[in-house]
Design an enzyme around this catalytic site. Structure first.
Site, PDB file in Angstrom:
ATOM      1  N   ASP A 158      -5.099   8.939  11.008  1.00 36.28           N
ATOM      2  CA  ASP A 158      -3.740   8.499  11.276  1.00 36.28           C
ATOM      3  C   ASP A 158      -3.170   9.024  12.582  1.00 36.28           C
ATOM      4  O   ASP A 158      -3.437  10.148  12.991  1.00 36.28           O
ATOM      5  CB  ASP A 158      -2.834   8.928  10.119  1.00 36.28           C
ATOM      6  N   GLU A 205       0.862  -1.178   0.000  1.00 36.89           N
ATOM      7  CA  GLU A 205       0.000   0.000   0.000  1.00 36.89           C
ATOM      8  C   GLU A 205       0.891   1.218   0.000  1.00 36.89           C
ATOM      9  O   GLU A 205       1.697   1.401   0.905  1.00 36.89           O
ATOM     10  CB  GLU A 205      -0.866   0.018   1.252  1.00 36.89           C
TER      11      GLU A 205
END
Ligand SMILES: Cc1ncc(COP(=O)(O)O)c(C=O)c1O
Lengths: 393, 256
Positions: free
Chosen positions: B57, B46
């Protein structure tokens, strides 16, 4: 309502719920329940009672005599500064804490810029005995220090946001991260008409009390519930949306939303979102935001922490695009001068956010019998050190 | 059938995927890192394209995104760096990032470009299903790109079935509802969640991500799913000097 939200959470091209899956259950729960809860007679009664007995509503509609003389129109101040905790933010905080309780939430989080929403949230959490965590940009904690102390005194935990520009946008990111990490017991009280649907709609409805009262009060003062102009400052846009709400369908009423130009729209230090921004996605909704060609969010600037935000609520983006409201901007200097003028002409020291709306009066031309309502969204206590520094008192 | 489907067909378990942010710690290393990871035996990758406000995040990936943006990474740069992707790398590649940079680039253009360089799928955590279905799925389909959706312990069964219907490669199971960079939690409730997913007999295989950082968490995750994804731990590792040479050691320590 002609300018209202559709079933998918959109106002025209703007809105929706652009959220990671981790937030979906929370946001979906709200979406499914808020209409029913808000329309429940028990909820309404409790909301109205608290607004009356605790917040001190209705807030006065004050005919500002000396302002009217100066600007040659009938100028009315909608006095949200007189609310408990000193701004309009408490209207939404009361609504959402009652909602959170009905959803069985045990913990409240919030973001804050000027600290007014943080204080309002800390206040309602104290009132209900619920744990409260407020995220605030490190820069804002410094320039709005009195509000940090107020939140702490009210029992809230204030967590500095240290990423990015360390202001409101970053505090919002941190609050969203907290919500992702605490998906079950926590309610996020967003402080403006931003965020994923249903937040913009919910917050607008809680703030709509401002225009609901104004109509009645104007009728008493002038014999007509409709003014020629309604004005408010716009950070995320909650006081403006509350001030516009019940006038939206009255097309004769001109709506004026005042954004923060900072050091000037061309200076690279500005928060004039509609002037500098483009369509995109920020904090869960499709809206207008300040961004680079690559879609990175630009760090805004305004002397006013409450307006120092790179986006606006999706309903504002819609009203801007279809030109139902006019979006203008005012610099730091113009705002501070207006804050001083209001203090000395009316004996009211406004929040610097509010001073942006007042400053725009200088740029308007009125007919003598025009009726003008300005939302005095908050008082200037929190901004004294900024005013003092600027004017050298 | 794209590379992802082939992979899941040919290899039944212990699939390892690695996430890293393009442009971190420096520009023009995307393919070098990818190549080293492939050689070290990683099954798919990814590649993150950075965003200024990555709300899903934790600090590690926030930092890498900030750094990558400072370095000048953007979608134009990334596609430029991926130009020779399929000359050098044969494992499946996913791009992962937030929706606003894609919207500004143009989602149709993004899908075309991604397919052109040989990308197999995309993960966009903040692209909602409604908008995806109504506005964008045609571009993904036209270009043979898989769109991968996340599932958390709080995702309802109905919604998981819907996601299973909308995707055609794999389902990204979050080890818990959390931002990236936390440790894998294993509790009875989480085990029940994995078992619940398994018993649903979805058409797509599941891979576990978020909180996988070492051999212990990788092995644990592989008990419940076809494989697992390591993100923050690898991004943190990229701070080490001569990271390219040390990638085999990193991967070996995960797989043992
Ligand atoms: C007094 C006051 N006015 C206005 C604002 C801006 O917010 P909004 O645009 O949501 O009304 C704030 C925000 O903190 C505020 O404190």
């Amino acid at each position: 309502m002609k300018y209202g939200v559709n079933e998918h959470g959109y106002y025209g091209d703007f809105g929706g719920a652009y959220i990671p899956e981790m937030l979906y259950p929370n946001v979906e729960e709200l979406r499914q329940q808020y209409v029913q809860i808000l329309n429940d007679p028990g909820f309404k009664a409790e909301f109205d009672q608290l607004l009356r007995d605790y917040v001190g509503r209705p807030s006065p509609l004050y005919p500002a005599k000396r302002y009217s003389e100066k600007y040659g129109a009938n100028i009315f101040f909608k006095r949200e500064d007189l609310n408990h905790t000193g701004s309009h933010k408490i209207n939404n905080a009361i609504g959402q804490i009652l909602l959170a309780r009905r959803l069985g939430k045990k913990r409240i989080i919030a973001e804050t810029g000027a600290g007014q929403h943080g204080v309002a949230t800390a206040t309602v959490c104290a009132l209900m005995g619920i744990e409260c965590v407020v995220y605030m940009g490190e820069v804002d904690m410094e320039r709005q220090a009195p509000n940090v102390s107020r939140m702490k005194m009210l029992g809230a935990k204030v967590v500095p946001a240290t990423s990015g520009s360390k202001t409101l946008k970053d505090a919002t990111n941190e609050a969203m991260r907290d919500w992702i990490n605490n998906p079950v017991d926590t309610h996020y009280i967003i402080g403006s008409v931003v965020g994923p649907y249903p937040y913009p709609e919910m917050v607008a409805q809680f703030q709509s009390i401002i225009s609901l009262e104004t109509k009645k009060q104007l009728l008493e003062h002038t014999g007509n519930e409709l003014p020629q102009y309604v004005m408010a400052c716009v950070g995320g846009g909650s006081n403006a949306m509350g001030m516009f709400y019940h006038f939206l369908d009255d097309e004769s009423v001109q709506l004026i939303a005042v954004e923060a130009a900072g050091k000037g729209v061309e200076s690279g230090h500005s928060a004039a979102t509609t002037f500098l921004g483009r369509e995109g996605v920020l904090h869960g909704s499709r809206t207008i935001l300040m961004q680079t060609d690559d879609g990175q969010v630009v760090e805004p600037y305004s002397i006013s922490a409450g307006l120092d935000y790179p986006g606006i609520g999706p309903q504002h983006a819609h009203l801007y695009k279809i030109k139902r409201a006019q979006y203008v901007n005012i610099t730091d200097d113009e705002a501070l001068q207006a804050g001083l003028l209001c203090s000395q002409l009316e004996g009211i020291i406004p929040a610097i956010e509010t001073a942006h709306a007042l400053a725009y009066l200088e740029k308007m031309t009125f007919k003598n019998d025009d009726n003008v309502v300005i939302c005095i969204s908050g008082r200037g206590d929190k901004d004294l050190s900024t005013y003092i520094k600027y004017f050298g008192y | 059938m794209n590379r992802l489907n082939k992979l899941f067909e040919s290899k039944k378990d212990n699939l390892l995927s690695i996430y890293f942010t393009a442009g971190y710690p420096e520009l023009n290393t995307t393919l070098d890192i990818a190549e080293s990871l492939e050689k070290a035996g990683v099954d798919f990758l990814e590649i993150g394209f950075p965003y200024s406000d990555p709300v899903a995040d934790g600090p590690t990936i926030q930092h890498s995104s900030e750094k990558a943006l400072e370095n000048g990474m953007n979608l134009n740069q990334l596609f430029e760096e991926l130009k020779d992707l399929r000359k050098r790398i044969s494992i499946p590649i996913l791009l992962m990032g937030y929706v606003n940079p894609m919207v500004q680039y143009g989602i149709e253009r993004f899908c075309k470009k991604a397919a052109e360089v040989g990308v197999d799928g995309v993960i966009v955590p903040d692209l909602p299903m409604y908008e995806y279905e109504a506005l964008y799925s045609k571009y993904f389909t036209e270009n043979g790109l898989s769109n991968i959706f996340l599932v958390t312990p709080q995702t309802s069964e109905d919604r998981i079935r819907k996601i299973d219907g909308l995707t055609n490669s794999f389902i990204y199971l979050l080890s818990s509802s959390s931002i990236t960079g936390k440790n894998l939690q294993v509790s009875n409730a989480i085990e029940d969640y994995y078992k619940r997913i398994k018993s649903m007999q979805l058409k797509n295989p599941a891979v576990i991500g978020f909180g996988i950082s070492n051999n212990e968490t990788f092995t644990k995750a592989c008990e419940y799913a076809r494989g697992a994804i390591v993100g923050s731990a690898f991004v943190k590792f990229l701070e080490t000097e001569n990271y390219l040479e040390k990638i085999p050691e990193f991967v070996k320590a995960i797989r043992l």
